[in-house]
Design a protein around this motif. Structure first.
Motif, PDB file in Angstrom:
ATOM      1  N   LEU A   1      -0.162  -7.358  -9.354  1.00 37.01           N
ATOM      2  CA  LEU A   1      -1.270  -7.698 -10.105  1.00 37.01           C
ATOM      3  C   LEU A   1      -2.504  -7.859  -9.164  1.00 37.01           C
ATOM      4  O   LEU A   1      -3.591  -7.428  -9.262  1.00 37.01           O
ATOM      5  N   ILE A   2      -2.015  -8.912  -8.328  1.00 41.16           N
ATOM      6  CA  ILE A   2      -3.241  -9.196  -7.206  1.00 41.16           C
ATOM      7  C   ILE A   2      -3.495  -8.108  -6.336  1.00 41.16           C
ATOM      8  O   ILE A   2      -4.634  -8.046  -5.929  1.00 41.16           O
ATOM      9  N   GLY A   3      -2.425  -7.761  -5.697  1.00 44.94           N
ATOM     10  CA  GLY A   3      -2.556  -6.672  -4.552  1.00 44.94           C
ATOM     11  C   GLY A   3      -3.197  -5.315  -5.033  1.00 44.94           C
ATOM     12  O   GLY A   3      -3.494  -4.691  -4.064  1.00 44.94           O
ATOM     13  N   LEU A   4      -3.039  -5.263  -6.333  1.00 47.27           N
ATOM     14  CA  LEU A   4      -3.493  -3.666  -6.569  1.00 47.27           C
ATOM     15  C   LEU A   4      -4.588  -3.901  -7.647  1.00 47.27           C
ATOM     16  O   LEU A   4      -5.713  -3.534  -7.248  1.00 47.27           O
TER      17      LEU A   4
ATOM     18  N   LEU B   1       0.911  -1.222  -0.054  1.00 48.15           N
ATOM     19  CA  LEU B   1      -0.019   0.041   0.133  1.00 48.15           C
ATOM     20  C   LEU B   1       0.865   1.201  -0.114  1.00 48.15           C
ATOM     21  O   LEU B   1       1.432   1.588   1.019  1.00 48.15           O
ATOM     22  N   ASP B   2       1.080   1.925  -1.204  1.00 49.39           N
ATOM     23  CA  ASP B   2       1.837   3.225  -1.255  1.00 49.39           C
ATOM     24  C   ASP B   2       0.935   4.197  -1.928  1.00 49.39           C
ATOM     25  O   ASP B   2      -0.261   4.043  -2.313  1.00 49.39           O
ATOM     26  N   SER B   3       1.602   5.321  -2.227  1.00 49.53           N
ATOM     27  CA  SER B   3       0.763   6.379  -2.951  1.00 49.53           C
ATOM     28  C   SER B   3       0.030   5.939  -4.364  1.00 49.53           C
ATOM     29  O   SER B   3      -1.103   6.377  -4.756  1.00 49.53           O
ATOM     30  N   SER B   4       0.750   4.952  -5.186  1.00 50.02           N
ATOM     31  CA  SER B   4       0.319   4.552  -6.172  1.00 50.02           C
ATOM     32  C   SER B   4      -1.005   3.742  -5.904  1.00 50.02           C
ATOM     33  O   SER B   4      -1.785   3.384  -7.047  1.00 50.02           O
ATOM     34  N   SER B   5      -1.109   3.027  -5.000  1.00 48.00           N
ATOM     35  CA  SER B   5      -2.494   2.184  -4.624  1.00 48.00           C
ATOM     36  C   SER B   5      -3.626   2.922  -4.643  1.00 48.00           C
ATOM     37  O   SER B   5      -4.666   2.607  -4.735  1.00 48.00           O
ATOM     38  N   ARG B   6      -3.674   4.348  -4.428  1.00 47.30           N
ATOM     39  CA  ARG B   6      -4.918   5.146  -3.889  1.00 47.30           C
ATOM     40  C   ARG B   6      -5.870   5.062  -4.909  1.00 47.30           C
ATOM     41  O   ARG B   6      -6.922   5.057  -4.644  1.00 47.30           O
ATOM     42  N   LYS B   7      -5.497   5.177  -6.254  1.00 50.50           N
ATOM     43  CA  LYS B   7      -6.499   5.076  -7.242  1.00 50.50           C
ATOM     44  C   LYS B   7      -7.203   3.821  -7.337  1.00 50.50           C
ATOM     45  O   LYS B   7      -8.128   3.928  -8.070  1.00 50.50           O
TER      46      LYS B   7
ATOM     47  N   ASN C   1      -9.357  -7.036   0.651  1.00 55.12           N
ATOM     48  CA  ASN C   1      -9.226  -7.872  -0.583  1.00 55.12           C
ATOM     49  C   ASN C   1      -7.772  -8.130  -0.897  1.00 55.12           C
ATOM     50  O   ASN C   1      -7.369  -9.279  -1.498  1.00 55.12           O
ATOM     51  N   GLN C   2      -7.027  -7.099  -0.754  1.00 54.14           N
ATOM     52  CA  GLN C   2      -5.509  -7.164  -0.884  1.00 54.14           C
ATOM     53  C   GLN C   2      -4.918  -8.404  -0.055  1.00 54.14           C
ATOM     54  O   GLN C   2      -4.137  -9.031  -0.417  1.00 54.14           O
ATOM     55  N   LYS C   3      -5.280  -8.360   1.212  1.00 56.08           N
ATOM     56  CA  LYS C   3      -4.536  -9.516   1.981  1.00 56.08           C
ATOM     57  C   LYS C   3      -5.166 -10.549   1.740  1.00 56.08           C
ATOM     58  O   LYS C   3      -4.512 -11.880   1.698  1.00 56.08           O
ATOM     59  N   THR C   4      -6.675 -10.924   1.370  1.00 53.36           N
ATOM     60  CA  THR C   4      -7.120 -11.945   1.044  1.00 53.36           C
ATOM     61  C   THR C   4      -6.457 -12.879  -0.431  1.00 53.36           C
ATOM     62  O   THR C   4      -6.048 -13.859  -0.552  1.00 53.36           O
ATOM     63  N   GLY C   5      -6.067 -11.648  -1.287  1.00 58.53           N
ATOM     64  CA  GLY C   5      -5.482 -12.091  -2.383  1.00 58.53           C
ATOM     65  C   GLY C   5      -4.033 -12.482  -2.302  1.00 58.53           C
ATOM     66  O   GLY C   5      -3.620 -13.573  -2.916  1.00 58.53           O
ATOM     67  N   LEU C   6      -3.214 -11.645  -1.554  1.00 62.23           N
ATOM     68  CA  LEU C   6      -1.986 -12.148  -1.493  1.00 62.23           C
ATOM     69  C   LEU C   6      -1.770 -13.279  -0.364  1.00 62.23           C
ATOM     70  O   LEU C   6      -0.749 -14.210  -0.629  1.00 62.23           O
TER      71      LEU C   6
END
Length: 223
Positions: free
Chosen positions: A196-199, A2-8, A30-35
């Motif tokens: 790909l999964i986490g974003l 999770l960084d500034s690029s993930s905000r979108k 969702n990110q945690k589930t996918g990763l």
């Protein structure tokens, strides 16, 4: 991740504070589930053919397909994969494995991450899938095509698909090359896959506002 690029992938300036907060929390879940799922798949198997595909509806039928229709097609696909995997395991247990020329892509999907969404521009309901497939499928391009054709049959001929492998070089600058053969020790491809999964797969835009989390995002084990 999770960084500034993930905000979108979760932020909409038109949302109020509480809606933004809920969307960010959903994105993180969702990110945690996918990763976590990606970790589990590489703990179970040292390598996979990784597919990234979008299952869609042909333009001429889009007015006839709502969220529930798409959900039914999705559930039918997952049920067929589950049944095919169970049949393959039973044949192997009996000492009569399915011959290669009789195997379908459904026999070889070990697990997947999915997200159902609706196009922001008046497009159709569609489903993004990251699938972890047995490496007996040596050509991941033909594996995409096989899965897409299974979708077309399940969707009663209304379905179509976009194998994202065709655009892998266009996506290189976003995530790197995250599809094809991936070994658990290939740090570069694992990093690209986890981006790909986490974003992208974790994003919460283009999701019908009246649907619960389990209706629009999830993971499935078939082993």
């Amino acid at each position: 991740m999770l960084d500034s690029s993930s905000r979108k992938y979760w932020f909409d300036r038109n949302d109020g504070y509480h809606t933004q907060r809920r969307k960010k929390q959903r994105f993180l879940r969702n990110q945690k589930t996918g990763l976590d799922f990606e970790d589990e798949m590489f703990a179970l198997h040292k390598s996979h053919q990784v597919l990234f595909i979008t299952l869609n509806i042909k333009p001429c039928f889009r007015d006839d397909v709502n969220f529930r229709t798409m959900q039914k097609f999705r559930d039918d696909l997952f049920r067929r994969i589950k049944d095919a995997r169970a049949y393959a395991r039973e044949r192997k247990r009996m000492g009569k494995p399915i011959q290669d020329h009789r195997r379908t892509i459904l026999h070889d999907i070990r697990g997947l991450i999915w997200r159902q969404e609706y196009g922001e521009d008046g497009g159709s309901h569609h489903i993004h899938i990251v699938a972890f497939v047995s490496v007996r499928r040596r050509d991941h391009g033909s594996a995409h095509e096989d899965l897409g054709m299974e979708w077309e049959r399940i969707a009663r001929g209304w379905g179509t698909f976009h194998p994202r492998a065709r655009y892998r070089h266009a996506y290189r600058h976003k995530w790197g090359v995250a599809t094809g053969y991936v070994h658990r020790d290939d740090d570069e491809k694992r990093y690209a896959l986890r981006k790909l999964i986490g974003l992208y797969m974790a994003k919460v835009s283009q999701i019908p506002a009246d649907r619960g989390e389990s209706e629009v995002f999830g993971v499935r084990h078939f082993d």
